[in-house]
Design a protein around this motif. Sequence first.
Motif, PDB file in Angstrom:
ATOM      1  N   GLY A  83       0.782  -1.209   0.000  1.00 38.17           N
ATOM      2  CA  GLY A  83       0.000   0.000   0.000  1.00 38.17           C
ATOM      3  C   GLY A  83       0.815   1.260   0.000  1.00 38.17           C
ATOM      4  N   ALA A  84       0.437   2.158   0.866  1.00 39.82           N
ATOM      5  CA  ALA A  84       1.124   3.436   0.893  1.00 39.82           C
ATOM      6  C   ALA A  84       2.528   3.217   1.352  1.00 39.82           C
ATOM      7  CB  ALA A  84       0.432   4.425   1.783  1.00 39.82           C
ATOM      8  N   THR A 112       3.659   3.861  -1.526  1.00 37.05           N
ATOM      9  CA  THR A 112       3.823   5.282  -1.708  1.00 37.05           C
ATOM     10  C   THR A 112       5.138   5.773  -1.126  1.00 37.05           C
ATOM     11  OG1 THR A 112       1.500   5.371  -1.378  1.00 37.05           O
ATOM     12  CG2 THR A 112       2.656   7.453  -1.361  1.00 37.05           C
ATOM     13  N   ASP A 161      -3.038 -11.931   1.718  1.00 36.54           N
ATOM     14  CA  ASP A 161      -3.355 -10.805   0.855  1.00 36.54           C
ATOM     15  C   ASP A 161      -3.057 -11.214  -0.581  1.00 36.54           C
ATOM     16  OD1 ASP A 161      -3.510  -8.471  -0.552  1.00 36.54           O
ATOM     17  OD2 ASP A 161      -2.100  -7.360   0.707  1.00 36.54           O
ATOM     18  N   SER A 174      -2.619  -9.469  -2.992  1.00 35.48           N
ATOM     19  CA  SER A 174      -1.806  -8.475  -3.690  1.00 35.48           C
ATOM     20  C   SER A 174      -0.634  -7.975  -2.855  1.00 35.48           C
ATOM     21  CB  SER A 174      -2.696  -7.297  -4.086  1.00 35.48           C
ATOM     22  OG  SER A 174      -3.432  -6.872  -2.964  1.00 35.48           O
ATOM     23  N   LEU A 210      -3.957  -9.946   6.121  1.00 34.29           N
ATOM     24  CA  LEU A 210      -5.069  -9.000   6.237  1.00 34.29           C
ATOM     25  C   LEU A 210      -5.955  -9.376   7.410  1.00 34.29           C
ATOM     26  CD1 LEU A 210      -6.220  -8.843   2.504  1.00 34.29           C
ATOM     27  CD2 LEU A 210      -4.625  -7.316   3.697  1.00 34.29           C
ATOM     28  N   GLU A 240      -7.917  -3.956   3.918  1.00 39.39           N
ATOM     29  CA  GLU A 240      -8.131  -3.785   2.478  1.00 39.39           C
ATOM     30  C   GLU A 240      -7.352  -4.836   1.668  1.00 39.39           C
ATOM     31  OE1 GLU A 240      -6.472  -0.278   0.656  1.00 39.39           O
ATOM     32  OE2 GLU A 240      -8.045  -0.210  -0.850  1.00 39.39           O
ATOM     33  N   PRO A 241      -7.971  -5.613   0.795  1.00 44.62           N
ATOM     34  CA  PRO A 241      -9.385  -5.521   0.421  1.00 44.62           C
ATOM     35  C   PRO A 241     -10.308  -6.571   1.068  1.00 44.62           C
ATOM     36  CG  PRO A 241      -8.163  -6.774  -1.223  1.00 44.62           C
ATOM     37  CD  PRO A 241      -7.178  -6.421  -0.144  1.00 44.62           C
ATOM     38  N   ALA A 261       0.912   1.971   5.259  1.00 44.99           N
ATOM     39  CA  ALA A 261      -0.177   2.866   5.636  1.00 44.99           C
ATOM     40  C   ALA A 261      -1.466   2.404   4.988  1.00 44.99           C
ATOM     41  CB  ALA A 261       0.128   4.301   5.221  1.00 44.99           C
ATOM     42  N   LEU A 262      -2.558   2.680   5.652  1.00 44.56           N
ATOM     43  CA  LEU A 262      -3.871   2.295   5.135  1.00 44.56           C
ATOM     44  C   LEU A 262      -4.897   3.308   5.632  1.00 44.56           C
ATOM     45  CD1 LEU A 262      -5.294   0.029   3.535  1.00 44.56           C
ATOM     46  CD2 LEU A 262      -5.814  -1.016   5.723  1.00 44.56           C
ATOM     47  N   GLU A 263      -5.812   3.676   4.723  1.00 42.16           N
ATOM     48  CA  GLU A 263      -6.690   4.820   4.955  1.00 42.16           C
ATOM     49  C   GLU A 263      -7.981   4.456   5.698  1.00 42.16           C
ATOM     50  OE1 GLU A 263      -5.900   3.401   2.009  1.00 42.16           O
ATOM     51  OE2 GLU A 263      -7.633   3.284   0.682  1.00 42.16           O
ATOM     52  N   HIS A 308      -1.460  11.454   1.427  1.00 41.78           N
ATOM     53  CA  HIS A 308      -2.067  10.387   0.620  1.00 41.78           C
ATOM     54  C   HIS A 308      -3.266   9.765   1.344  1.00 41.78           C
ATOM     55  CE1 HIS A 308      -1.628   7.010  -2.364  1.00 41.78           C
ATOM     56  NE2 HIS A 308      -2.282   6.371  -1.405  1.00 41.78           N
ATOM     57  N   HIS A 324      -7.483   9.929   0.565  1.00 41.72           N
ATOM     58  CA  HIS A 324      -8.361   8.759   0.415  1.00 41.72           C
ATOM     59  C   HIS A 324      -9.706   8.939   1.130  1.00 41.72           C
ATOM     60  CE1 HIS A 324      -6.322   5.595  -1.756  1.00 41.72           C
ATOM     61  NE2 HIS A 324      -5.268   5.576  -0.965  1.00 41.72           N
ATOM     62  N   GLU A 340      -6.457   4.936  -5.808  1.00 45.01           N
ATOM     63  CA  GLU A 340      -5.022   5.207  -5.688  1.00 45.01           C
ATOM     64  C   GLU A 340      -4.575   6.350  -6.602  1.00 45.01           C
ATOM     65  OE1 GLU A 340      -3.744   4.240  -3.193  1.00 45.01           O
ATOM     66  OE2 GLU A 340      -4.967   2.512  -2.617  1.00 45.01           O
ATOM     67  N   PHE A 367      -2.767  -3.650  -6.169  1.00 46.98           N
ATOM     68  CA  PHE A 367      -2.014  -2.489  -5.670  1.00 46.98           C
ATOM     69  C   PHE A 367      -0.674  -2.333  -6.378  1.00 46.98           C
ATOM     70  CE2 PHE A 367      -5.024  -3.511  -2.307  1.00 46.98           C
ATOM     71  CZ  PHE A 367      -5.674  -2.283  -2.218  1.00 46.98           C
ATOM     72  N   TYR A 392      -1.162   3.528  -8.808  1.00 44.52           N
ATOM     73  CA  TYR A 392      -0.806   4.793  -8.160  1.00 44.52           C
ATOM     74  C   TYR A 392      -0.315   5.811  -9.201  1.00 44.52           C
ATOM     75  CZ  TYR A 392      -0.894   2.168  -3.728  1.00 44.52           C
ATOM     76  OH  TYR A 392      -1.278   1.418  -2.643  1.00 44.52           O
TER      77      TYR A 392
HETATM   78  N1  ARG Z   1      -4.826   1.785   0.151  1.00 43.58           N
HETATM   79  C1  ARG Z   1      -3.526   1.590   0.739  1.00 43.58           C
HETATM   80  C2  ARG Z   1      -2.718   2.826   0.367  1.00 43.58           C
HETATM   81  O1  ARG Z   1      -2.766   3.744   0.340  1.00 43.58           O
HETATM   82  C3  ARG Z   1      -2.836   0.404   0.218  1.00 43.58           C
HETATM   83  C4  ARG Z   1      -3.372  -0.875   0.672  1.00 43.58           C
HETATM   84  C5  ARG Z   1      -2.602  -2.017   0.199  1.00 43.58           C
HETATM   85  N2  ARG Z   1      -3.316  -3.185   0.534  1.00 43.58           N
HETATM   86  C6  ARG Z   1      -2.917  -4.401   0.261  1.00 43.58           C
HETATM   87  N3  ARG Z   1      -3.728  -5.361   0.581  1.00 43.58           N
HETATM   88  N4  ARG Z   1      -1.793  -4.655  -0.299  1.00 43.58           N
HETATM   89  O2  ARG Z   1      -2.187   3.225  -0.290  1.00 43.58           O
END
Ligand code: ARG
Length: 506
Positions: free
Chosen positions: A16-17, A20, A177, A179, A184, A198-199, A333-335, A361, A365, A384, A428, A433
């Motif tokens: 995820g982030a 980022t 996960d 991805s 998770l 997520e997800p 990070a996760l929103e 970021h 979200h 994203e 992801f 992104y």
């Molecule tokens: N939405 C999260 C982010 O900002 C990323 C989440 C990644 N999740 C995952 N299952 N790999 O950017």
Amino acid sequence: MGRTRLVAGALALLVGACTTSTEQARDRPTSTASTSTEPTTTSTTARTRTPPTTTPWATTPATTDTRPASDSAGDPLFPGLGNSGYDVEHYELHLDTRGSGLTATATLTLTALAPLERFNLDLVGLTVDAITVDGNAAADFSRSGRELVVQPATTIAVGATARVTIAYHGEPELIDDPSGPVGLGWYERSEQSFVLAEPLGGATWFPANDHPQDKATFDLRIIVEPGDVAVGPGILAARSELPDGTAYLWQMRQPMATYLASVVTGRFDLVEQAPVGATQIRHALPSGYDADTIEQLAVTADLLTIFTDWFGPYPFDSYGVAIVDIRASQALALENQTLSVLSVDLFDAPLADFAARVQAHELAHQWFGNHVSPRRWDDIWLNEGFATWAEYHWAENHSPGREQEQGIDRYQNLDYGPLKGFPPEDLFDTRMYRRGALTLEALRRTIGHEPFLALCRAWVERFGGTSATTQDFFDLVAERHGSSAQDLVRSWVFDEVMPQLPPEQS
Ligand code: ARG
Ligand code: ZN
């Protein structure tokens, strides 16, 4: 942790982030290891796929669904996820976190969209003790994989609203996960618990229609050990001392997707900062946090002000971050709705300058992903792409370190594949992104800055509180800026070879 180590670890541990911030580590001019990991020219491999002319993902909303209840929301990326036949309006979750594991009840208020002789919920692991529907014991229930199949004593008629209460207990288990490498669900640490869902991980801690097309309001009553704290989404509606614990009631009064529901418990301090307009700011910081951390969170108020100006009113009652103990996975990070999770290592000194970008970021979200949610998981670029666009635009123009920033156009010569038509493991992928953000930047440069921000606000206003498709976005672009603007966005989404970014208008 030093930057070099982060760079070395980044590619293996992207989440995820995390993506980022670790990407940013690689992008910094001072980091030679980083820049050399990226191709600098567009690949010339033969690519012949043309954009599809139909949009099979533009299905009708769940609220007009008349299919019989089934074990799937019909998401092509994750066929087993969610359920059809009903719409959940509200979740009331009572979680007793004392001792080990959870002892819980979940009461779902749902409306039948089909006659419900039986219906499915998603639930992973845990033991179900009893189920009632409108106070009457269910005739039967059974488990199969992540499906919890409930047979009410009498069929729930189309249009009728029912209250379904599930008593359950057990130790939540993390699921793989599709991805990323990090599990998770509900994380249990020695001094804290938190949720990264997520997800697919919402169903690891409560029975749910676990798909973002069915959003609902939430009441979360959480009981923790004496001296521990529980922070959930939205506002703190009540807190009471029990003889052997503390009960917190957190209320999320705007619709929330199940993957964004979260609670943190344990040795946290609930730290408030001055509100911005009507938005309360409260963070969940590990007890013993230092003054530097607080200083790094001061950016929250500035970000809220700027994003409100760009995207329209902040959609929820509160915002803040929870800093959690997940060092091993680095800069994650996760929103989560109104309470973004940030990994504690983001606040280590060498990463401090990334922490602000990640905060930008995750806050973005809240508009894009949380208020307007993806109708299907393959609409993820809308999440994203917008969050990354906001992050870059803020970093370049408003961040304290903006003179160090390179523009988003540094990515324009890279070879990022299309944003639609991908397997679950690419959910992801970096292209969601970067190409996602470039798609929006190309549109901004074409229609102009102020019209672009007005379009963002129109998107949020029209689809806020619900979930929207890529086709919905194309339609809005066409409606406001004509078919050539829509064609531009479609090419950016579908073309096998990424289009060229137009020059910045002077
Ligand atoms: N939405 C999260 C982010 O900002 C990323 C989440 C990644 N999740 C995952 N299952 N790999 O950017
Ligand atoms: Zn994101």
